[in-house]
Scaffold this motif. Structure first.
Motif, mmCIF file in Angstrom:
data_model
loop_
_atom_site.group_PDB
_atom_site.id
_atom_site.type_symbol
_atom_site.label_atom_id
_atom_site.label_comp_id
_atom_site.label_asym_id
_atom_site.label_seq_id
_atom_site.Cartn_x
_atom_site.Cartn_y
_atom_site.Cartn_z
ATOM 1 N N LEU A 57 0.830 -1.198 0.000
ATOM 2 C CA LEU A 57 0.000 0.000 0.000
ATOM 3 C C LEU A 57 0.867 1.252 0.000
ATOM 4 O O LEU A 57 0.609 2.199 -0.750
ATOM 5 C CB LEU A 57 -0.916 0.005 1.225
ATOM 6 N N LEU A 58 1.880 1.256 0.847
ATOM 7 C CA LEU A 58 2.756 2.422 0.937
ATOM 8 C C LEU A 58 3.510 2.653 -0.366
ATOM 9 O O LEU A 58 3.767 3.791 -0.753
ATOM 10 C CB LEU A 58 3.741 2.246 2.094
ATOM 11 N N GLY A 59 3.845 1.559 -1.037
ATOM 12 C CA GLY A 59 4.566 1.682 -2.298
ATOM 13 C C GLY A 59 3.743 2.324 -3.400
ATOM 14 O O GLY A 59 4.300 2.815 -4.391
ATOM 15 N N ALA A 60 2.415 2.350 -3.238
ATOM 16 C CA ALA A 60 1.545 2.954 -4.245
ATOM 17 C C ALA A 60 1.460 4.467 -4.112
ATOM 18 O O ALA A 60 0.954 5.145 -5.008
ATOM 19 C CB ALA A 60 0.141 2.359 -4.147
ATOM 20 N N TYR A 61 1.976 5.007 -2.997
ATOM 21 C CA TYR A 61 1.938 6.449 -2.780
ATOM 22 C C TYR A 61 3.291 7.063 -3.148
ATOM 23 O O TYR A 61 4.333 6.434 -2.961
ATOM 24 C CB TYR A 61 1.629 6.774 -1.316
ATOM 25 N N PRO A 62 3.268 8.301 -3.656
ATOM 26 C CA PRO A 62 4.538 8.981 -3.931
ATOM 27 C C PRO A 62 5.324 9.184 -2.641
ATOM 28 O O PRO A 62 4.757 9.275 -1.551
ATOM 29 C CB PRO A 62 4.097 10.332 -4.518
ATOM 30 N N GLY A 63 6.636 9.237 -2.751
ATOM 31 C CA GLY A 63 7.463 9.476 -1.569
ATOM 32 C C GLY A 63 7.982 8.181 -0.977
ATOM 33 O O GLY A 63 7.964 7.115 -1.603
ATOM 34 N N ASP A 64 8.443 8.278 0.248
ATOM 35 C CA ASP A 64 9.122 7.157 0.898
ATOM 36 C C ASP A 64 8.379 6.698 2.137
ATOM 37 O O ASP A 64 8.923 6.675 3.246
ATOM 38 C CB ASP A 64 10.561 7.558 1.275
ATOM 39 N N GLY A 65 7.096 6.341 1.995
ATOM 40 C CA GLY A 65 6.340 5.856 3.128
ATOM 41 C C GLY A 65 6.865 4.518 3.624
ATOM 42 O O GLY A 65 7.225 3.655 2.822
ATOM 43 N N TYR A 66 6.920 4.334 4.933
ATOM 44 C CA TYR A 66 7.428 3.077 5.482
ATOM 45 C C TYR A 66 6.960 2.925 6.926
ATOM 46 O O TYR A 66 6.534 3.884 7.575
ATOM 47 C CB TYR A 66 8.952 3.037 5.426
ATOM 48 N N ILE A 67 7.018 1.670 7.438
ATOM 49 C CA ILE A 67 6.709 1.402 8.833
ATOM 50 C C ILE A 67 7.929 1.775 9.661
ATOM 51 O O ILE A 67 8.975 1.133 9.569
ATOM 52 C CB ILE A 67 6.327 -0.073 9.045
ATOM 53 N N LYS A 68 7.801 2.815 10.466
ATOM 54 C CA LYS A 68 8.933 3.338 11.231
ATOM 55 C C LYS A 68 9.212 2.516 12.475
ATOM 56 O O LYS A 68 10.374 2.273 12.832
ATOM 57 C CB LYS A 68 8.656 4.797 11.621
ATOM 58 N N SER A 69 8.154 2.086 13.164
ATOM 59 C CA SER A 69 8.353 1.306 14.385
ATOM 60 C C SER A 69 7.141 0.434 14.646
ATOM 61 O O SER A 69 6.058 0.665 14.103
ATOM 62 C CB SER A 69 8.601 2.227 15.586
ATOM 63 N N GLU A 70 7.338 -0.584 15.469
ATOM 64 C CA GLU A 70 6.278 -1.516 15.838
ATOM 65 C C GLU A 70 6.488 -1.954 17.272
ATOM 66 O O GLU A 70 7.607 -2.296 17.662
ATOM 67 C CB GLU A 70 6.304 -2.723 14.901
ATOM 68 N N GLU A 71 5.429 -1.918 18.082
ATOM 69 C CA GLU A 71 5.538 -2.372 19.457
ATOM 70 C C GLU A 71 4.198 -2.932 19.923
ATOM 71 O O GLU A 71 3.141 -2.627 19.361
ATOM 72 C CB GLU A 71 5.979 -1.239 20.381
ATOM 73 N N VAL A 72 4.255 -3.766 20.953
ATOM 74 C CA VAL A 72 3.060 -4.347 21.550
ATOM 75 C C VAL A 72 2.615 -3.452 22.703
ATOM 76 O O VAL A 72 3.429 -3.057 23.548
ATOM 77 C CB VAL A 72 3.340 -5.776 22.062
ATOM 78 N N VAL A 73 1.312 -3.113 22.735
ATOM 79 C CA VAL A 73 0.779 -2.250 23.785
ATOM 80 C C VAL A 73 -0.501 -2.871 24.345
ATOM 81 O O VAL A 73 -1.125 -3.739 23.729
ATOM 82 C CB VAL A 73 0.472 -0.830 23.257
ATOM 83 N N ALA A 74 -0.902 -2.420 25.520
ATOM 84 C CA ALA A 74 -2.132 -2.897 26.148
ATOM 85 C C ALA A 74 -3.343 -2.274 25.472
ATOM 86 O O ALA A 74 -3.262 -1.196 24.873
ATOM 87 C CB ALA A 74 -2.128 -2.561 27.632
ATOM 88 N N GLU A 75 -4.484 -2.958 25.570
ATOM 89 C CA GLU A 75 -5.722 -2.453 24.994
ATOM 90 C C GLU A 75 -6.109 -1.115 25.616
ATOM 91 O O GLU A 75 -5.940 -0.902 26.825
ATOM 92 C CB GLU A 75 -6.857 -3.448 25.219
ATOM 93 N N GLN A 76 -6.613 -0.217 24.775
ATOM 94 C CA GLN A 76 -7.068 1.081 25.228
ATOM 95 C C GLN A 76 -8.426 1.373 24.590
ATOM 96 O O GLN A 76 -8.839 0.683 23.660
ATOM 97 C CB GLN A 76 -6.079 2.185 24.847
ATOM 98 N N ASN A 77 -9.095 2.389 25.086
ATOM 99 C CA ASN A 77 -10.349 2.818 24.468
ATOM 100 C C ASN A 77 -9.995 3.811 23.374
ATOM 101 O O ASN A 77 -9.947 5.015 23.588
ATOM 102 C CB ASN A 77 -11.266 3.463 25.511
#
Length: 280
Positions: A57-77
């Motif tokens: 999906l990111l590759g279909a947009y102009p520019g250099d979109g990318y996943i910068k970071s990923e982490e596990v978090v607790a559920e929130q509202n």
């Protein structure tokens, strides 16, 4: 329940489109920041294939979109957190507010009560404000309208409240159709607005209208122009946004020879373009 928090680097002008696509992948919450989106999804719902899909999906947009970071978090509202960021505001002749706001409507304003899904069509984005302000200047009353890529339905609702006769609103996203129907009920205009799921094929057999408005994104608008031409009456009007100032030259070329640009509205780097059909 554990959630995955993804921080995705992507230019501001493509964020709403990407959020719509992530929403369809079962992401539950979003935060929009300058040049990035924070997206949340249950840990069980995000697999290796989903990460690859996001990269595509990111590759279909102009520019250099990318996943910068990923982490596990607790559920929130997520919705409660997000709703806290949506405030009532005046935009030209309108006062836009969600149902949970206790703000009083100024006597000289037209109320637009909009409960958006996530961040779409709240009036916070420059392009939505440009479209609302332009509609108030351009509509004379009695117009028939097509609202392409309706989002929350805010523009169709605004047009009817300004005196337009009827509107056909369409969108390719099911969440948008549901949300638009909710919002037109909130505003008491359900008899005046028809809502359809799909793209420009839904207007193929519709009688030509006075105005087509589209607040989407440049490439989507350009892909729809050929379908807009027969859907407009002779001397019918186009009101377009989701556009940057840098898009204007290309848009001018694409609108020739079928349209004449009458006005360009600006806010920061964003524009809305008002044009008239000049061919049959």
């Amino acid at each position: 329940m554990k959630y995955i928090k993804l921080v995705i680097e992507i230019a501001d002008e493509y964020q709403e489109s990407l959020i719509a696509e992530l929403f369809d992948m079962d992401f539950d919450g979003f935060e929009q920041r300058e040049d990035s989106i924070v997206a949340y999804i249950t840990k069980e719902s995000l697999g290796i294939g989903d990460r690859e899909q996001i990269d595509q999906l990111l590759g279909a947009y102009p520019g250099d979109g990318y996943i910068k970071s990923e982490e596990v978090v607790a559920e929130q509202n997520w919705n409660a957190q997000w709703e806290q960021t949506i405030k009532a505001q005046s935009i030209g002749q309108f006062f836009v507010k969600p149902t949970w706001s206790q703000a009083s409507v100024p006597n000289d304003k037209i109320l637009l009560e909009i409960d958006p899904k996530m961040s779409f069509g709240t009036g916070y984005h420059e392009t939505t404000r440009l479209m609302l302000e332009a509609l108030a200047k351009l509509l004379e009353g009695g117009e028939t309208i097509i609202d392409a890529g309706t989002g929350t339905g805010i523009l169709s609702i605004a047009a009817i409240k300004l005196g337009a006769k009827e509107a056909l609103a369409f969108d390719i996203n099911e969440w948008s159709i549901t949300n638009t129907k909710e919002n037109i009920l909130l505003n008491g205009v359900s008899e005046d607005i028809t809502v359809k799921l799909g793209s420009s094929e839904v207007i193929a057999d519709v009688a030509a209208v006075d105005l087509i408005m589209a607040n989407i994104e440049k490439n989507v608008i350009l892909s729809l122009l050929d379908d807009f031409i027969p859907a407009l009456k002779q001397k019918g009007k186009l009101l377009l946004s989701g556009l940057l100032e840098t898009d204007l030259d290309q848009l001018k070329e694409e609108l020739k020879p079928h349209f004449e640009i009458l006005e360009v509205y600006h806010e920061n780097e964003w524009i809305a373009v008002f044009a008239k059909k000049i061919t049959s």
